[in-house]
Design an enzyme around this catalytic site. Sequence first.
Site, PDB file in Angstrom:
ATOM      1  CB  SER A   1      -0.891   0.023   1.249  1.00  0.00           C
ATOM      2  OG  SER A   1      -1.798  -1.040   1.210  1.00  0.00           O
TER       3      SER A   1
ATOM      4  CE  LYS B   1     -10.470  -6.780   0.465  1.00  0.00           C
ATOM      5  NZ  LYS B   1     -10.167  -5.364   0.317  1.00  0.00           N
TER       6      LYS B   1
ATOM      7  CG  ASP C   1      -5.355  -7.036   2.229  1.00  0.00           C
ATOM      8  OD1 ASP C   1      -6.524  -7.145   1.809  1.00  0.00           O
ATOM      9  OD2 ASP C   1      -4.621  -6.074   1.923  1.00  0.00           O
TER      10      ASP C   1
ATOM     11  NE  ARG D   1      -2.917  -9.615   0.457  1.00  0.00           N
ATOM     12  CZ  ARG D   1      -1.650  -9.192   0.529  1.00  0.00           C
ATOM     13  NH1 ARG D   1      -0.705  -9.984   1.003  1.00  0.00           N
ATOM     14  NH2 ARG D   1      -1.317  -7.973   0.146  1.00  0.00           N
TER      15      ARG D   1
ATOM     16  CD  GLN E   1      -8.194  -0.915  -3.081  1.00  0.00           C
ATOM     17  OE1 GLN E   1      -9.170  -1.144  -3.777  1.00  0.00           O
ATOM     18  NE2 GLN E   1      -7.178  -1.755  -2.982  1.00  0.00           N
TER      19      GLN E   1
ATOM     20  NE  ARG F   1      -2.504   4.629   0.432  1.00  0.00           N
ATOM     21  CZ  ARG F   1      -3.094   3.461   0.131  1.00  0.00           C
ATOM     22  NH1 ARG F   1      -2.394   2.478  -0.428  1.00  0.00           N
ATOM     23  NH2 ARG F   1      -4.384   3.262   0.380  1.00  0.00           N
TER      24      ARG F   1
ATOM     25  N   GLY G   1      -6.210  -3.546  -7.617  1.00  0.00           N
ATOM     26  CA  GLY G   1      -7.347  -2.716  -7.213  1.00  0.00           C
ATOM     27  C   GLY G   1      -6.884  -1.364  -6.693  1.00  0.00           C
TER      28      GLY G   1
HETATM   29  C1  S3P Z   1      -5.606  -1.342   0.099  1.00  0.00           C
HETATM   30  C2  S3P Z   1      -6.817  -1.340   0.738  1.00  0.00           C
HETATM   31  C3  S3P Z   1      -7.595  -2.556   1.006  1.00  0.00           C
HETATM   32  C4  S3P Z   1      -6.746  -3.811   0.866  1.00  0.00           C
HETATM   33  C5  S3P Z   1      -5.910  -3.779  -0.377  1.00  0.00           C
HETATM   34  C6  S3P Z   1      -4.968  -2.592  -0.352  1.00  0.00           C
HETATM   35  C7  S3P Z   1      -4.920  -0.055  -0.128  1.00  0.00           C
HETATM   36  O1  S3P Z   1      -8.663  -2.632   0.088  1.00  0.00           O
HETATM   37  O2  S3P Z   1      -7.569  -4.943   0.877  1.00  0.00           O
HETATM   38  O3  S3P Z   1      -5.152  -4.965  -0.495  1.00  0.00           O
HETATM   39  O4  S3P Z   1      -3.709  -0.064  -0.437  1.00  0.00           O
HETATM   40  O5  S3P Z   1      -5.578   0.975   0.013  1.00  0.00           O
HETATM   41  P1  S3P Z   1     -10.078  -1.904   0.347  1.00  0.00           P
HETATM   42  O6  S3P Z   1      -9.852  -0.459   0.340  1.00  0.00           O
HETATM   43  O7  S3P Z   1     -10.935  -2.345  -0.793  1.00  0.00           O
HETATM   44  O8  S3P Z   1     -10.561  -2.416   1.662  1.00  0.00           O
END
Ligand code: S3P
Length: 433
Positions: free
Chosen positions: A23, A348, A321, A394, A169, A27, A94
């Site tokens: 994450s 997911k 996760d 995962r 997200q 960013r 995602g």
């Molecule tokens: C993430 C947020 C989570 C997580 C994903 C990474 C992120 O998803 O499950 O692996 O980096 O913001 P959600 O925002 O859909 O919960």
Amino acid sequence: MDTIELTNITGLRGEVRVPGDKSISHRSVMLGAIAQGITEVSHFLQGADCLATIDCFRRMGIEVEHRQTSLVIHGRGLHGLHAPTELLNVGNSGTTTRLLSGILSGQPFDSKLSGDESLNSRPMKRIIEPLTQMGANISSILRNDCAPLYITPGHLHGIHYTSPVASAQVKSCVLLAGLYADGETSVTEPSLSRNHTELMLREFGADLQSTLLPGSSKATAAIRPCTELYGQKITVPGDISSAAYFLAAGLLVPDSEILIKNVGINPTRAGILNVCNAMGGNLTVLNERTQGGEPTADLLVSTSRLHGTTIEGEIIPTLIDEIPIIAIMAAMAEGTTIIRNAAELKVKETDRIETITDNLRAMGCSVTPTEDGMIIQGKEKLHGATIHTLLDHRIAMAFSIAALVADGTTKILNSHCVDVSYPAFYDTFEELL
Ligand code: S3P
């Protein structure tokens, strides 16, 4: 094709370092690209998802250099991106899709985003709705509320958005669009999801406030438009979501003791540590410190007799996760483990309620899937099976740990999918044998 066969082992001993947090790595590229000047990132995760983010920004004119020990992003400022020459390919990611959509909604050019089959079946209405409320022009090309997405220039204004889901997200997408809006933009979520975007935006100079509503679990983040962000030096901590597999291995494999060095333990991510404790695991958090605004520590685990627990409520977003590997711990624990309020598992990389249930059942464990989680009956022994990962990284990693404590041989199909977040996953085990 690329099936890995694993059998049970004993005595995992030693020290490991896991790759950088996924994450935070995403960013760092996104904010680095839209900041003025250079952003230098050490311990960047070179996994497929983060490489997809780099590729998207390169297609918009951002120079990104892979140096020996760091990644260097040559930022072009808030308004410096170029129209992409081609479709932006987000792969399996995602995070890339949803966060990038927020940034693209504020750009004066058209863009199209698309990913692999799994990505293109994940819900995007959750970002299309708030972005549209802000004045963005974003649509699902196939009109199914999924990617491919098409974004054309719009005039963004600040909104207050109450998100129905605790999703970092969604929150991050709206906050990033808020950088380009003509007034304050805020997001309230039902409980606090990972806050890396807020922490990093502040480091880059954004005017951002976070508040927790007293007496409730609701959290709000508010951002004001700014004229510039400024490039930073970032050290990415080890990913707790990757460390989780070695935590579980250390707890479950007989005669083991593993020290996992330099792991990010931001409380919005560290729910698995509470679960290890609640299940009776021998876990010690050592050498706590803060690294670039993110809490970090070393984690020591050793073989433990685990017992079942209930996992529900506001802890869920802090370990969402990690539920695949927590399910493996539950399968090997004494008694019953109940997981509730985790309907997000269904959207997911795979429907993880289904993929966990099917694969655990194949290993001889009794699991009852529910609408928003599962009930797992712990068992003395699992048996080897063929694990259908459905290309979910995962699931591949969690069931690889299950294989280490199961009788007989376990086959992990399409094991290469670990490349999404942990390309060296199988090599790390060599360090512990
Ligand atoms: C993430 C947020 C989570 C997580 C994903 C990474 C992120 O998803 O499950 O692996 O980096 O913001 P959600 O925002 O859909 O919960």
